[in-house]
Scaffold this active site. Structure first.
Site, PDB file in Angstrom:
ATOM      1  N   LYS A  52       4.434  12.059  -6.890  1.00  0.00           N
ATOM      2  CA  LYS A  52       2.988  12.309  -6.847  1.00  0.00           C
ATOM      3  C   LYS A  52       2.730  13.792  -6.576  1.00  0.00           C
ATOM      4  CE  LYS A  52       2.113   7.541  -5.673  1.00  0.00           C
ATOM      5  NZ  LYS A  52       1.871   6.497  -4.672  1.00  0.00           N
ATOM      6  N   GLN A  96       0.763   6.324   1.499  1.00  0.00           N
ATOM      7  CA  GLN A  96       1.791   5.594   0.760  1.00  0.00           C
ATOM      8  C   GLN A  96       2.083   4.252   1.433  1.00  0.00           C
ATOM      9  OE1 GLN A  96       3.238   6.529  -2.260  1.00  0.00           O
ATOM     10  NE2 GLN A  96       4.155   4.496  -2.165  1.00  0.00           N
ATOM     11  N   ASP A 119      -6.666   5.774  -4.479  1.00  0.00           N
ATOM     12  CA  ASP A 119      -5.842   4.620  -4.847  1.00  0.00           C
ATOM     13  C   ASP A 119      -6.716   3.432  -5.271  1.00  0.00           C
ATOM     14  OD1 ASP A 119      -3.121   4.855  -4.970  1.00  0.00           O
ATOM     15  OD2 ASP A 119      -2.801   4.639  -2.807  1.00  0.00           O
TER      16      ASP A 119
END
Ligand code: NDP
Length: 278
Positions: A52, A96, A119
């Site tokens: 990422k 994460q 997200d």
């Protein structure tokens, strides 16, 4: 033989488009910035976080990295999220997952401001998707819509069957395919006659989490098959939820694993970071 839907290539095109958009935003004094939070050192999570960060670097998004020890308390993590929510320099926050067991993932997801929820996991983001208002969309399903659009797969009025109803893939996928005017059926572990239902699909999306479960007996001749699954087999090679060798001869188009849905997830995360300004 099915046409191969090349996610690696399509994600590369999206990243190049984003690079140009970021240049234009920078010229207006706008600087997209993603805060990436990792708790602990799970090897798979470290790889995802690094990819990422590399993606951000490629398109010109600034990334701030917060690598916290495994024993970080939930309170400390929530404090960090509150600081990032209040930081005007940061427009996207990514924590994460999975988090260590002593931290309540739901509470952490809900702590992220829906305006920075790149997200798309916050209940408000899911609600916005559900009623069709502007908001962040979960990256993997959003990436699948891009794969279909950019491969000229017609969705309007088509039968779409999704195998899997998880909050991060199956459910948002169903909402997105409804938005694309498909007729959507969602299957799960209690579904009866799964093969029969899948065989109705013009577009079959497998997000079941079982290696090679979907073989040719589930697929209508000429259907588009999207394989979300990703599994590392004992011999080290990667495979999906679809038995590629069996399905390739029946499907009209198919995504490979690796190189199909996987690369799209990061591309859409980067898109979400930039879309804040669009
Ligand atoms: P989950 O395990 O959360 O969900 C799996 C779903 O499949 C559940 O809804 C479950 O039903 C259903 N299911 C399980 N067994 C059967 C069965 N025999 N018949 C019908 N339905 C069944 O998985 P995720 O949605 O998180 O992920 C799915 C796959 O996608 C995994 O392989 C994962 O690794 C991969 N993935 C890949 C990503 C990428 O970027 N490429 C991103 C995210 C996930 P029920 O609800 O009844 O239990």
């Amino acid at each position: 033989m099915a046409k191969i839907i090349n996610g690696k290539e399509i994600s590369g095109i999206i990243k190049d488009e984003l690079k140009e958009q970021v240049k234009a935003l920078n010229a207006e004094g706008k600087y997209p910035c993603l805060a990436v939070v990792l708790v602990g050192s799970d090897p798979a999570s470290c790889v995802y976080v690094n990819n990422k960060k590399k993606g951000c670097e490629y398109v010109g998004i600034k990334s701030l990295s917060y690598e916290l020890p495994e024993d970080t308390t939930e309170e400390k993590l929530l404090e960090l999220i509150a600081r990032l929510n209040a930081n005007d320099e940061v427009n996207g926050i990514l924590v994460q997952l999975p988090l260590p067991k002593h931290i309540d993932e739901d509470r952490v997801i809900k702590a992220i401001s829906p305006d920075k929820d790149v997200d798309g996991f916050h209940p408000e983001s899911v609600g916005r998707l559900s009623i069709g208002t502007k908001g962040y969309v979960s990256c993997t399903p959003a990436g699948i819509v891009q794969l279909l659009k950019r491969s000229n797969v017609e969705t309007d009025g088509k039968e779409c069957v999704i195998v899997g109803r998880s909050n991060i893939v199956g459910k948002p996928m169903a909402l997105l395919m409804l938005r694309e005017n498909a007729t959507v059926t969602v299957c799960h572990s209690h579904t009866k006659n799964l093969q029969e239902i899948c065989k109705r699909a013009d577009i079959l999306i497998a997000a079941v989490g079982k290696p090679k479960m979907i073989d040719a007996s589930y697929v209508k001749e000429g259907a588009t098959v999207i394989d979300v699954g990703i599994h590392r087999m004992e011999d080290g090679h990667l495979c999906g939820d679809v038995d590629f060798d069996s399905v390739e001869s029946v499907a009209g188009a198919i995504t490979p694993v690796p190189g199909g849905v996987g690369p799209m997830t990061i591309a859409m995360l980067l898109y979400n970071c930039v879309s804040y300004y669009l």
